[in-house]
Design an enzyme around this catalytic site. Structure first.
Site, short mmCIF file in Angstrom:
data_model
loop_
_atom_site.label_atom_id
_atom_site.label_comp_id
_atom_site.label_asym_id
_atom_site.label_seq_id
_atom_site.Cartn_x
_atom_site.Cartn_y
_atom_site.Cartn_z
N ASN A 1 -0.11 10.95 6.13
CA ASN A 1 -1.30 10.50 6.84
C ASN A 1 -2.43 11.54 6.89
O ASN A 1 -3.53 11.24 7.33
CB ASN A 1 -0.93 10.03 8.24
CG ASN A 1 -0.22 8.70 8.18
OD1 ASN A 1 -0.78 7.72 7.69
ND2 ASN A 1 1.03 8.67 8.59
N SER B 1 -8.20 10.95 0.99
CA SER B 1 -8.81 11.96 0.13
C SER B 1 -8.06 12.09 -1.18
O SER B 1 -7.18 11.32 -1.47
CB SER B 1 -8.89 13.30 0.85
OG SER B 1 -7.74 13.53 1.61
N LYS C 1 4.08 -6.81 4.32
CA LYS C 1 3.84 -5.43 3.91
C LYS C 1 3.38 -4.66 5.14
O LYS C 1 2.85 -5.24 6.09
CB LYS C 1 2.82 -5.33 2.78
CG LYS C 1 1.44 -5.83 3.06
CD LYS C 1 0.53 -4.91 3.82
CE LYS C 1 0.46 -3.53 3.17
NZ LYS C 1 -0.42 -2.66 4.05
N THR D 1 0.88 -1.19 0.00
CA THR D 1 0.00 0.00 0.00
C THR D 1 0.91 1.23 0.00
O THR D 1 1.32 1.70 -1.05
CB THR D 1 -0.97 0.00 1.19
OG1 THR D 1 -0.25 -0.25 2.39
CG2 THR D 1 -2.03 -1.07 1.01
N GLU E 1 6.08 4.94 7.17
CA GLU E 1 5.61 6.19 6.58
C GLU E 1 6.37 7.39 7.14
O GLU E 1 6.36 7.65 8.34
CB GLU E 1 4.11 6.34 6.84
CG GLU E 1 3.32 5.26 6.13
CD GLU E 1 1.86 5.18 6.57
OE1 GLU E 1 1.50 5.84 7.53
OE2 GLU E 1 1.11 4.45 5.89
N THR F 1 -1.54 -1.55 7.52
CA THR F 1 -1.71 -2.88 8.10
C THR F 1 -0.57 -3.84 7.73
O THR F 1 -0.10 -3.82 6.61
CB THR F 1 -3.00 -3.48 7.53
OG1 THR F 1 -4.08 -2.65 7.91
CG2 THR F 1 -3.23 -4.89 8.02
#
EC number: 2.3.1.35
Lengths: 396, 396
Positions: free
Chosen positions: A391, A396, A181, A158, A272, A192
């Site tokens: 994040n 969006s 992942k 992702t 991230e 996740t």
């Protein structure tokens, strides 16, 4: 054993004998690359174990797969990215069930032999037709070579920027491999964790289960990027027995644990917005549980994480986090060391902040408590502008 | 009662009769404005109560003031910004003691009648000579007017951008006022909360203590900016009895609670990097404690906070946070509403994300659990680039 990740032979889930895999474009994430993976255990054995999120809000595929795993047996795993199939009610559960049915039909087995995993946005229905067509395409694309394993590892990404695989050929004659992942197990970001590990060793389901729980406890469970726990986290372990070799149980557990730690480190490195890889090591705690609690509290502290993003050896924030952790602490015995420089001894300033080199990507925070033998390490990352950026713009 | 903050008569700690205050430049933060405040209770009574951080690593002034408050009596409070005097060992404690001694000598009382509060960087010694000279200057500058109260409120500011005062003249003939600084009580950022509330009502120390604990529990304790707990948090309440009025206890508690909530809201509005003021309201929990736990978990969740910074009504992250909170939850009964729009009903998507207006600064997140009567509200803020910026550059 982190050098495993760089071994050229680390081809992931297809490295062991008896497994095929594939990754295809099912259209779940609107054509943005492959988003559905299939891993098949061709046997002769089909022992399996699974560890799942402890979140009370569990995604439909987690509810399905937890049931399936009570049999200790798996023929296949279907995984998708782009949609978590979480907070989707009975319709979402039926989609997970239909996905397993479709794979079972193609493989000539029962739906209860097929686990399902999903990752992505929470709260929208997974497009069932796309998924079922994707399963058919993935079945047609199954392969046993390195490219097939990589395709599966790639299809579940992702916000991951690289596919994450491990593999190990044991001198005793059995092989183990896997992909993962995401960014953590019990406390990942919404990235996740989905992990599939395969082995051709001959291992019973109860032994797999015990080994997997022990490995997860000291690997994925000790990675804590931002304290948030996903609705979808799943780690699966499948054994084909195709090597015909019964491994020494202790050796198998040790290798599995090393591989899981390797995958956790790969997730940490790809978390991230990460600019620093931080290891928080606690020693001298009253118990191992206390050490984990304290290390986790420091690892989650937003002020510690922003300070380290700013390359600021702000040990006072670390001492404060130790102090509010829910564990036994003697404030007059806390030692804090950052990248080898002792900055706080017995709860009081010591050493020279300026001597701490935080220019590199790796930071080791050591806290010694002087209360007992409990020790633990939690891996985390800094809290950066990149984390906020990624994040605040996810759905969006 | 948040309108209190904007009442022109809200002059803070000098509004009640019997109190003088001052704020001076002591040089603790290298000449960057006033950094030492003094609040004096001229009586005739000197009843007092205090609530302190629950961090096990307590700053020297907290250790000192906790001892002092066991007497239920205070003549004065010395506060400084620029240095927390935390993790400073016996030398730091001696500095806190010497500070109280100096004020006591000037006021003709005992050191055990003087509380000390500090806020700022952890782990460096407070410059004792500067502080003692500052106390003398502050004593010389004491005044009973509005300017004096504001001077004290201003001298304790750290990352605060505005001085925060409250005041209330009760129709029954007694008055109460106060100032605060920082971003929260039990879970502030290192922008430690220091709060001083004064009243000329005639109230005994045990009544003050009970009223203060009750007020803090539903005000400062329900503000949670980033989950980090300071080593220095202190809330003090001093009563001079100068009005000669014995207030109705329930009325006194209600006013005190309203003032504390007002100060908590002022801190929320001025929190580090805030772009959104977020109220997380939980209802239908099994107990009030569960409601607090769930609201706090949502309020601390980095993914919820970054989503709201991005004006993204990502209710799935809220549902996930509810699910991993350490409280009773039925995943099939969770309702989530953001700014009046129901987005999740019974744990499943409902309503229209696009209908949620998040352009304004205020966001109300409502979670209903369907399990009981427990309810609670936690105030927090978003996780913004400003937060990362401010906290990655604090000590350097």
């Amino acid at each position: 054993m982190s050098e495993l990740a760089s071994e050229p032979s680390a081809q992931g889930v297809t490295q062991p004998q008896g497994f095929r895999a594939s990754g295809v474009v099912a259209g779940i994430r609107n054509g943005e690359g492959p988003d559905l993976a299939l891993v098949v255990n061709d046997g002769p054995q089909h022992a399996a174990a699974g560890v799942f999120t402890r979140n009370k809000v569990k995604a439909a595929p987690v509810l399905w797969s937890e049931q399936v795993l009570t049999t200790g047996r798996l023929r296949a795993v279907v995984l998708n990215a782009g949609n978590a199939n979480a907070c989707t009610g009975p319709e979402g559960f039926q989609t997970a069930h239909a996905t397993a049915e479709k794979a079972a039909e193609l493989l000539g087995c029962g739906a209860v032999e097929v686990a399902v995993c999903s990752t992505g946005l929470i709260g929208s229905q997974l497009p069932r037709d796309d998924v079922l067509e994707g399963v058919a395409a993935a079945h047609a694309a199954l392969g046993a070579d390195a490219a097939a394993g990589l395709a599966a590892a790639t299809a579940v990404m992702t916000t991951d920027t690289v596919a994450k695989q491990v593999g190990h050929a044991d001198p005793a004659g059995w092989t183990i491999g896997g992909f993962t992942k995401g960014a953590g197990m019990i406390a990942p970001s919404m990235a996740t964790t989905l992990t599939v590990v395969t082995t051709d060793a001959v291992v019973d389901a109860p032994v797999l289960d015990e080994a997997l729980r022990a490995a997860v406890r000291v690997s994925f469970d000790r990675l804590d990027i931002d304290g948030c726990m996903s609705t979808n986290d799943t780690v699966l372990l499948l054994a084909s027995g195709a090597s015909g070799v019964v491994p020494d149980t202790a050796a198998f557990r040790a290798v599995l644990t090393d591989l899981c730690k390797d995958m956790a480190r790969q997730m940490q490195a790809d978390a991230e917005g990460v600019t620093k890889r931080i290891a928080v090591r606690v020693a001298g705690a009253a118990t191992e549980d206390d050490a984990v609690t304290i290390a986790r509290t420091v690892a989650r502290d937003s002020l510690v994480k922003t300070a380290l993003f700013g390359s600021d050896p702000n040990w006072g924030r670390i001492a404060a986090a130790v102090g509010y952790s829910d564990a036994a602490v003697d404030p007059d015995r806390i030692d804090v060391t950052i990248n080898g420089v002792l900055l706080c001894r017995g709860g009081v300033a010591a050493g020279d902040r300026a001597a701490v080199d935080l220019k590199g990507a790796d930071i080791v925070v050591e806290v010694v408590l002087g209360l007992g033998d409990g020790e633990a390490e939690i891996l985390t990352t800094d809290l950066s502008h990149g984390y906020v950026e990624e994040n605040s713009a996810y759905s969006s």
